[in-house]
Design a protein around this motif. Structure first.
Motif: not given
Ligand SMILES: O=P(O)(O)OC[C@H]1O[C@H](O)[C@H](O)[C@@H](O)[C@@H]1O
Length: 617
Positions: A426-430, A450-456, A509-511, A567-574, A576-578
């Motif tokens: 899943k997305r999210g470094y944790k 490791i994540e594409t965001s650069g967390h490793g 693309l962030r919907l 297409l998935r739900l963002s970890l935090h925001d309202p 849907l990143p595509l």
């Molecule tokens: O789900 P997103 O909105 O793309 O955000 C995902 C990102 O959220 C934060 O920035 C976390 O630190 C990252 O580890 C994660 O990848």
């Protein structure tokens, strides 16, 4: 809004300000003679001591700092007794949760973004962390717990550090302030065995909001077991709401504290450990990077130390390095290795200076990326490929855990070229770190998350997601290639990613989901997003051109037309990143049109980014 009442944390605010000052004064005088214990740059008259500060910053800061006095001896802040404490309920606190971090607005002045991390809110959160830590550690009364506090270059850093320190010290725990620091260094301080610098600490707090705009800030919390997870953060915020309600009933003075506050130059220890790691990997050569020209771009975040404190002692030339000075207004570019402008800036610097390598960090140095001497970027999938190649040389066959937006090309590179296993999670470094640890615990060996965001994070480094350590792995490779007689600079790194298939088109693309749209029918954006995903899944099931990914841990991932989309739900925001990757723009548009057709019956979803993408050009 009704304020919460209820459980009040034990042990909070037990002594008076003058006792605290007396204690701090004597303890500090005694300890300041010890190595690494020192006075950090003083904070006077509203100026951040470590950097020049613009008049705009001054305006923003002065609002908070009117009552702050010389940091050297006086810890309590009498003037903050005037701080108004607006009524807040538990829900307001829970809104500050951002996955496993706390994030909010700390600086006034941006329209529509009222300050949520006020001094009393911050103090309550810190006191809640102290209470949580006391519960977790279950130490007997004879031992006082210690908490380290560090911050990145944000302009609200000092204000928050003071409020956090009050919350921790007020709860009877000792405070150790590190000043400007990196997030990984803070975690490291819970592991370092070094009594002279008061390590290991029992808990650590990093004040950061990563790459977010200047008015935001937040907290990350660590113990020696790693970063706190979502459930712990929720627990802390709930406790904070209770503590805060006590401020409302008993009054917030912002000046009572009971434990010691000391200052330590922990970054000196942390950076010297990084230097030692490179020397060791190079066979204990003092200057294994002698002659290499390596440029650092810290984006005015906290990572400027890497040039003078890591690369130069190892013999590298760092001229041409840029934006090393901390400046919380981020005047040059966003400190974010995923950001195109930031990557262009470091690439240009490498080319202009004819350097061997470029290194770029995010604000708090838990993320990084690199650029080779030809200007080829090692970020996102290419960074993962590079670090996987290094790790798989050391641990053949191991499983590489990545986030969900990684490419199909990366999977075949890791599995076919490198002989490893790619576990796309899943997305999210944790999430990726926890998954790698889980795999190891059930007998599947994994050395890299490791994540594409650069967390490793590497197993060899306590699963600490450390952008600086990730770059140390590249430096080790440069140094060992040199030691074995190669003299072609960063080509050793470039060669390692040879064979990685890269798509012609890769977009995200962030919907946005409009939270207040009537189509949500009072439900949450998450429920709405899940409904969109379910509908997409159903609608592609009957399409012979498209195949659902057989193993997928989040959202809807589909292959077709030589490419894929997720297409998935963002970890935090309202949101849907595509993500779409395809061999041509035409194919990428066709994939986009499939998604557009499926989601059009959801009027609360803002598809304008997708509509624009699929327009003929
Ligand atoms: O789900 P997103 O909105 O793309 O955000 C995902 C990102 O959220 C934060 O920035 C976390 O630190 C990252 O580890 C994660 O990848």
């Amino acid at each position: 809004m009704a304020a919460m009442s209820g459980k009040i944390v034990q042990n909070v605010f037990i002594a008076q300000c003058y006792q605290q000052n007396r204690q701090f004064g004597t303890q500090y005088q005694r300890d300041s003679r010890a190595p690494y214990l020192r006075t950090l740059p003083p904070f006077r008259g509203g100026k951040l001591a470590w950097t020049g500060i613009s008049s705009m910053q001054m305006r923003n800061l002065s609002k908070y700092q009117s009552g702050f006095v010389n940091r050297g001896t006086v810890y309590c802040n009498a003037a903050s007794s005037a701080t108004a404490v607006p009524s807040l309920d538990k829900a307001d606190f829970l809104k500050l949760q951002n996955g496993s971090d706390i994030r909010g607005v700390a600086v006034a002045g941006v329209e529509g973004e009222p300050v949520s991390l006020t001094e009393p809110v911050t103090e309550a959160i810190a006191a809640a962390f102290a209470a949580w830590l006391l519960d977790k550690k279950k130490v007997d009364a004879s031992r006082r717990l210690k908490v380290s506090i560090g911050y990145d270059s944000r302009i609200s850093a000092q204000m928050l550090q003071d409020a956090v320190s009050r919350g921790i010290a007020g709860a009877g725990l000792d405070v150790v302030q590190y000043g400007l620091a990196s997030t990984p260094a803070m975690f490291n301080s819970t592991l370092t065995e070094y009594k002279a610098i008061l390590c290991p600490v029992d808990g650590a707090i990093m004040i950061t909001a990563s790459h977010l705009p200047y008015n935001r800030n937040g907290f990350k919390f660590f113990t020696n077991a790693g970063g706190l997870g979502k459930a712990d953060i929720k627990d802390i915020l709930e406790r904070a709401a209770d503590i805060y309600s006590n401020f409302l009933t008993e009054g917030y003075s912002g000046k009572k504290a009971s434990a010691s506050v000391q200052k330590v130059d922990y970054m000196a220890v942390y950076t010297s450990d990084l230097v030692k790691a490179v020397r060791k990997a190079a066979g204990n050569i003092e200057k294994p990077l002698e002659g290499f020209h390596i440029i650092v771009d810290a984006g005015n975040g906290a990572g400027g130390f890497f040039a003078a404190k890591v690369l130069e002692p190892l013999g590298a030339i760092t001229s041409g390095s840029q934006f090393l000075e901390p400046d919380g207004m981020f005047p040059n570019h966003i400190p974010n290795p995923e950001d195109k402008v930031a990557m262009k800036a470091i690439t240009q610097a490498v080319l202009d200076n004819k350097a061997d390598l470029g290194i770029i960090f995010d604000t708090d140095v838990d993320r990084s990326a690199a650029v080779d001497s030809t200007g080829r970027e090692f970020n996102r999938n290419r960074l993962i490929a590079l670090v996987s190649a290094i790790v798989l040389e050391e641990h053949p066959g191991t499983t590489i855990v990545t986030d969900s937006v990684t490419s199909d090309g990366l999977t075949s590179f890791i599995e076919k070229k490198l002989g490893g296993k790619h576990h796309r999670f899943k997305r999210g470094y944790k999430n990726v770190i926890d998954e790698a640890m889980r795999l190891n615990s059930v007998g599947e060996e994994s050395y890299l998350a490791i994540e594409t965001s650069g967390h490793g994070a590497l197993k060899e480094n306590h699963w600490l997601d450390d952008g600086a350590y990730l770059m140390v792995k590249l430096l080790n490779k440069l140094a060992s290639a040199r030691a074995s007689g190669r003299d072609d600079g960063s080509k050793v790194l470039t060669d390692l990613v040879e064979g990685l298939e890269e798509p012609a088109i890769a977009v995200e693309l962030r919907l946005k989901i409009n939270n207040s749209h009537p189509d949500l029918k009072g439900g949450s954006f998450r429920d709405y997003g899940e409904a969109v995903l379910k509908h997409l899944e159903d609608s592609i099931a009957s399409d012979p051109k498209l195949q659902k990914a057989p193993v997928n841990y989040e959202g809807v991932r589909v292959s077709g037309l030589g490419g894929w989309f997720l297409l998935r739900l963002s970890l935090h925001d309202p949101v849907l990143p595509l993500n779409i990757e395809a061999p041509s723009r035409e194919d990428a548009v066709k994939l986009g049109l499939e998604v557009a057709a499926a989601v059009k019956k959801f009027p609360a979803l803002d598809t304008s980014a997708l509509d624009k993408f699929v327009q003929p050009q």
